[in-house]
Design a protein around this motif. Structure first.
Motif, short mmCIF file in Angstrom:
data_model
loop_
_atom_site.label_atom_id
_atom_site.label_comp_id
_atom_site.label_asym_id
_atom_site.label_seq_id
_atom_site.Cartn_x
_atom_site.Cartn_y
_atom_site.Cartn_z
N LYS A 51 0.81 -1.20 0.15
CA LYS A 51 0.05 -0.06 -0.04
C LYS A 51 0.75 1.21 -0.06
O LYS A 51 0.56 2.34 -0.90
CB LYS A 51 -0.95 -0.04 1.13
CG LYS A 51 -1.84 0.90 1.19
CD LYS A 51 -2.89 0.89 2.60
CE LYS A 51 -3.92 -0.38 2.18
NZ LYS A 51 -4.92 -0.03 1.06
N ALA A 52 1.87 1.15 0.80
CA ALA A 52 2.81 2.23 0.76
C ALA A 52 3.77 2.53 -0.44
O ALA A 52 3.95 3.72 -1.13
CB ALA A 52 3.91 2.32 1.95
N GLU A 53 3.87 1.54 -1.16
CA GLU A 53 4.59 1.55 -2.39
C GLU A 53 3.61 2.19 -3.29
O GLU A 53 4.13 3.08 -4.38
CB GLU A 53 5.03 0.18 -2.94
CG GLU A 53 5.77 0.02 -4.23
CD GLU A 53 7.13 0.78 -4.06
OE1 GLU A 53 7.65 1.03 -5.02
OE2 GLU A 53 7.59 1.03 -2.93
N ALA A 54 2.28 1.76 -3.29
CA ALA A 54 1.42 2.29 -4.55
C ALA A 54 1.31 3.38 -4.30
O ALA A 54 1.19 4.51 -5.15
CB ALA A 54 -0.05 1.33 -4.26
N ILE A 55 1.26 4.25 -2.89
CA ILE A 55 1.05 5.43 -2.84
C ILE A 55 2.38 6.41 -3.21
O ILE A 55 2.23 7.46 -3.74
CB ILE A 55 0.58 6.00 -1.02
CG1 ILE A 55 -0.49 5.41 -0.82
CG2 ILE A 55 0.82 7.41 -0.88
CD1 ILE A 55 -0.86 5.60 0.68
N ARG A 56 3.41 5.70 -2.92
CA ARG A 56 4.67 6.22 -3.43
C ARG A 56 4.67 6.55 -4.93
O ARG A 56 5.34 7.39 -5.70
CB ARG A 56 5.86 5.73 -2.95
CG ARG A 56 7.22 6.36 -3.31
CD ARG A 56 8.48 5.52 -2.76
NE ARG A 56 8.64 4.42 -3.18
CZ ARG A 56 9.15 4.07 -4.39
NH1 ARG A 56 9.74 5.17 -4.99
NH2 ARG A 56 9.32 2.90 -5.07
N ASN A 57 4.04 5.52 -5.80
CA ASN A 57 4.11 5.45 -6.98
C ASN A 57 3.12 6.63 -7.61
O ASN A 57 3.39 7.19 -8.77
CB ASN A 57 3.54 4.21 -7.69
CG ASN A 57 4.64 2.96 -7.42
OD1 ASN A 57 5.83 3.42 -7.34
ND2 ASN A 57 4.06 1.74 -7.27
N VAL A 58 2.13 6.58 -6.83
CA VAL A 58 1.27 7.87 -7.27
C VAL A 58 1.94 9.08 -7.20
O VAL A 58 2.08 9.92 -8.06
CB VAL A 58 -0.34 7.93 -6.55
CG1 VAL A 58 -0.83 9.27 -6.78
CG2 VAL A 58 -0.93 6.59 -6.60
N LEU A 59 2.61 9.39 -6.12
CA LEU A 59 3.43 10.58 -5.84
C LEU A 59 4.41 10.81 -7.10
O LEU A 59 4.81 11.91 -7.45
CB LEU A 59 4.10 10.84 -4.55
CG LEU A 59 3.35 10.51 -3.28
CD1 LEU A 59 4.07 10.57 -1.99
CD2 LEU A 59 2.05 11.90 -3.52
N GLU A 60 5.10 9.73 -7.21
CA GLU A 60 6.44 9.89 -8.29
C GLU A 60 5.75 10.34 -9.68
O GLU A 60 6.21 10.89 -10.56
CB GLU A 60 6.83 8.47 -8.54
CG GLU A 60 8.06 8.29 -6.93
CD GLU A 60 8.72 7.00 -7.47
OE1 GLU A 60 8.57 6.16 -8.22
OE2 GLU A 60 9.54 6.68 -6.62
N ARG A 61 4.52 9.18 -10.09
CA ARG A 61 3.93 9.98 -11.44
C ARG A 61 3.54 11.04 -11.44
O ARG A 61 3.51 12.07 -12.57
CB ARG A 61 2.58 8.84 -11.53
CG ARG A 61 3.02 7.46 -11.83
CD ARG A 61 1.95 6.68 -12.60
NE ARG A 61 0.84 6.71 -11.68
CZ ARG A 61 0.71 5.74 -10.69
NH1 ARG A 61 1.39 4.60 -10.58
NH2 ARG A 61 -0.55 5.70 -9.87
N GLN A 62 2.88 11.79 -10.35
CA GLN A 62 2.48 13.20 -10.46
C GLN A 62 3.52 14.05 -10.36
O GLN A 62 3.40 15.10 -11.13
CB GLN A 62 1.59 13.37 -9.07
CG GLN A 62 0.32 12.60 -9.27
CD GLN A 62 -0.72 12.84 -10.12
OE1 GLN A 62 -0.66 14.14 -10.56
NE2 GLN A 62 -1.25 11.82 -10.80
N SER A 63 4.78 13.67 -9.69
CA SER A 63 5.96 14.45 -9.67
C SER A 63 6.48 14.68 -11.13
O SER A 63 6.85 15.65 -11.70
CB SER A 63 7.00 13.79 -8.79
OG SER A 63 8.09 14.58 -8.74
N VAL A 64 6.52 13.20 -11.89
CA VAL A 64 7.21 13.25 -13.15
C VAL A 64 6.27 14.27 -14.23
O VAL A 64 6.77 14.90 -15.11
CB VAL A 64 7.08 11.94 -13.61
CG1 VAL A 64 7.58 12.01 -15.00
CG2 VAL A 64 8.32 11.08 -12.83
#
Length: 447
Positions: free
Chosen positions: A414-427
């Motif tokens: 779950k934490a990894e999924a949230i981090r992926n969302v943050l990375e995609r939005q950041s990119v």
């Protein structure tokens, strides 16, 4: 002249001296001979007297020997006669008894079986006469008489009749403190005794409480309804054997108590781990919901990981693309640290629990071997405590490790999924800023 006379006197005296000495020696020899002869006579008389005494003793012993030999011969003949008579009597007894011997064996075997039955029966207090008759048959060494056979038949009849009846009886009861008192109870057939507080165990002489009973058990007040079928109840038809097996089946709390101090430590780690897992699950779930709402309105950042990343972008978007990308990456790393808080502790607890279980196993086996050293291994109950501790701690360690490991995996995902969302939005934000800066550069170049 004088010399001649002196010489003649000396010669005469020399010849007369040996004669006197010879006479004296002869006299002494005769006297000694007479004394020796008297002594020998006295000794011969003693020898003859002793010879006569020994001869009389010999004659007496020979007489006793003859008497003993005659007695031995008489006893030997009597023994031989008795042996022949005994053989003849045994043969006669075997011929005369015939099938009665087999009947006697069957009767004694049946009487012994009924004796054991009566000793354990809850109705034995009502059958003293039958018990006495059965004891006499078991102790008998001869063929049973018709009265004894009738007594055996009556005992069977009484046992069969009592198995189909119930009655109120007074029985001696021993409580947990060891005090014996007489209580009222109800006998159900030959297999159950119901007191006012429930079934009681009967050993043939005393009643006592069972170590453990089911939740709903009948009492003496329910007897009439049980007999008529109006109040169905669970009755143990095995005279308490099933009730006693309940004591050998430990409850969950008793099994947990077998784990000892190591089991309690493992349980404490499990509680701490589950609290951490539940708290982090609530936090991550709430964070995920907030991020989903934030994705619907990115222009208005709120207090959530994605909102804070958007806030960094809004405040630093005037920077160059590479600097902006580094600032967004720094913000994402900060958020990742908050998202993964407590997960390392979950992983540690999941790895520590089986090791503690192994520690409890080793400790329990050491205790078992100490018991074997002190008492030997003849009694398994003596070793049961150490073996229970060894097995229970292993089970507790595995039970603790598996849910904690599963919780760690789910929360990490779950934490990894949230981090992926943050990375995609950041990119996406970096790409948008790069396009804007490229357009500005082209416009400035064209101007």
């Amino acid at each position: 002249m004088r010399k001649t006379v002196l010489m003649a006197a000396l010669i005469a005296f020399g010849f007369s001296q040996p004669s006197i000495a010879a006479d004296s020696l002869t006299s002494k020899a005769q006297t000694a001979q007479q004394q020796e002869k008297a002594h020998n006579s006295e000794r011969e008389a003693k020898f003859k007297q002793e010879e006569q005494t020994l001869a009389a003793r010999k004659a007496e012993l020979e007489s006793r020997k003859a008497q003993l030999e005659a007695s031995i011969e008489s006893l030997s003949n009597a023994f031989s006669d008795n042996e022949r008579t005994l053989a003849e009597q045994q043969k006669k007894l075997h011929l005369e008894t015939g099938s009665l011997g087999e009947l006697f064996g069957v009767v004694r075997q049946s009487a012994k079986e009924l004796q054991v039955e009566l000793e354990q029966s809850v109705a034995n207090t009502e059958q003293p006469k039958q018990i006495k008759a059965i004891d006499d048959i078991v102790a008998a060494k001869k063929l049973p008489s018709i009265q004894e056979l009738t007594g055996l038949w009556n005992a069977y009849q009484a046992q069969i009749a009592s198995s189909a009846t119930y009655a109120d009886v007074k029985i001696p009861f021993v409580n947990g403190a060891g005090e014996i008192a007489t209580i009222n109870a109800t006998r159900l057939g030959n297999f159950a005794l119901l007191a006012e507080h429930g079934p009681v165990d009967w050993d043939g002489k005393l009643a006592s409480d069972f170590p453990r009973l089911p939740k709903e058990v009948p009492t003496s007040a329910d007897t009439a309804g049980i007999v008529t079928g109006q109040a169905p109840a669970v009755i143990d038809p095995s005279r308490g054997d099933i009730y006693k097996q309940l004591a050998d089946k430990p409850t969950l709390s008793e099994r947990f108590a077998h784990g000892g101090i190591v089991g309690k430590i493992i349980a404490g780690l499990f509680a701490i781990g589950m609290i951490i897992a539940l708290y982090r699950a609530v936090v991550l779930t709430t964070t995920e919901q907030k991020i989903k709402k934030q994705l619907k309105s990115p222009e208005a950042p709120t207090d959530n990981p994605l909102g804070r990343v958007l806030g960094v972008y809004n405040s630093e978007k005037q920077l160059h693309v590479e600097a902006l990308e580094l600032r967004l990456l720094e913000s994402i790393m900060d958020e990742q640290q908050h998202l993964e808080r407590g997960l390392s502790m979950l992983k540690l607890l999941a790895a520590l629990a089986p090791m503690l279980g192994l520690l409890g196993t080793v400790t329990g086996m050491i205790e078992t071997f100490q018991v074997i050293t002190q008492f030997g291994n003849a009694e398994p109950r003596v070793m049961a405590g150490g073996i229970s501790m060894a097995l229970v701690t292993t089970v507790l360690g595995l039970i603790t490790a598996m849910p904690l490991l599963l919780a760690h995996n789910l929360l990490s995902s779950k934490a990894e999924a949230i981090r992926n969302v943050l990375e995609r939005q950041s990119v996406g934000l970096v790409a948008q800023q790069a396009e804007a800066q490229t357009m500005e550069s082209k416009q400035a170049y064209a101007a």
